[in-house]
Write an enzyme that holds these catalytic residues in place. Sequence first.
Site, PDB file in Angstrom:
ATOM      1  CB  SER A 188       2.837   5.741  -0.407  1.00  0.00           C
ATOM      2  OG  SER A 188       2.151   6.490  -1.502  1.00  0.00           O
ATOM      3  CG  ASP A 293       3.066   1.118  -7.486  1.00  0.00           C
ATOM      4  OD1 ASP A 293       2.432   2.097  -7.874  1.00  0.00           O
ATOM      5  OD2 ASP A 293       3.712   1.262  -6.354  1.00  0.00           O
ATOM      6  CG  HIS A 323       0.805   2.992  -4.546  1.00  0.00           C
ATOM      7  ND1 HIS A 323       2.220   2.916  -4.790  1.00  0.00           N
ATOM      8  CD2 HIS A 323       0.476   3.643  -3.849  1.00  0.00           C
ATOM      9  CE1 HIS A 323       2.641   4.182  -4.047  1.00  0.00           C
ATOM     10  NE2 HIS A 323       1.504   4.327  -3.433  1.00  0.00           N
TER      11      HIS A 323
END
Length: 356
Positions: A188, A293, A323
């Site tokens: 991330s 995602d 995600h």
Amino acid sequence: MATATAAAEPKPQAQAASGRKVVDEVSGWLRVFDDGSVDRTWTGPPEALPLMQPVPPYAAPRDGHTLHDLPGEPNLRVYLPEVANGGERLPVVVHLHGGGFCISHPSWLMYHHFYSRLACAVPAAVVSVELPLAPERRLPAHIDTAVAALRRLRSIALSSSEDGVNDPAAKLLREAADVSRVFLVGDSSGANLVHFVAARVCAGADGEWAPLLLAGGVPIHPGFVRATRSRSELEVKADSVFFTLDMLDKFNAMALPAGATREHPFTCPMGPQAPPLESVPLPPMLVAVGENDLVRDTNLEYCDALRAAGKDVEVLLSRGMSHAFYLNKFAVDMDPTTGERTRELIDAITSFVARH
């Protein structure tokens, strides 16, 4: 950014007894008060709390590895696999944790279960970096800290007991690690850092980093965004889940330099405000993308931009995954599809390291 299995229920936030007032917040994750203090007490679904519990270090082997904390500037957490490799040193995976630049810690269970497994699978010495958190420290503090971690790794590799480096964890790392094969892996917002830290290291003068050599980068689900975007069907369907683009925007607003927009290079390295990617020195890259995602499209745009700039880039698309799915230990353990996609991710990273 870590995921949870349920939506974060907004909760009424009472004014602190001290008279402080909440001036900004990311529901479930943090509150910012008018005196500049920050409260990161989790107020979201309680079932997510176990993923955030810190795992203490252990020198006695567990599941084929040991775990060591190495205090310093910055603090490091070191996973060392037990391997019979004929005395050969191990490649090094430097892990940069996610959390929107604002939350999380490398000791959390969500990271531990994945990176301890990765250390044994590659096998590699995994060095996880404790990064600063925004809004107390805004970007580029995170990049500076990650670069400082690499300098510390280089220093440990060059040191000896005669140099006064007597920390047992440093000694073990020095004996195990091959710093001529260092790989940056981030999830991330940590994946954003992989790009910028790699670019800074690769731009160093000849010999500046020797014997450390950055052999590759693995951005996993980077939190790249665009200033303009349409509201996609994927985003509409995901409005009730824990990870939302509005949440990402909030974190970015707290972490980016004051006055910066979504097009800032830190969150959009392929955008008009960023230097041309042709001019950015980068090692080979493996970019992991989740099919479901919310930042999938910008992840793929980044990959396309790297290819167009002549960079060495591979893409792993995890079908049906959202995600940071692989950090949810409960889903990895109990859902066969999530478990299989996590194995595929680990296998892809293992193969990438072996080829570089």
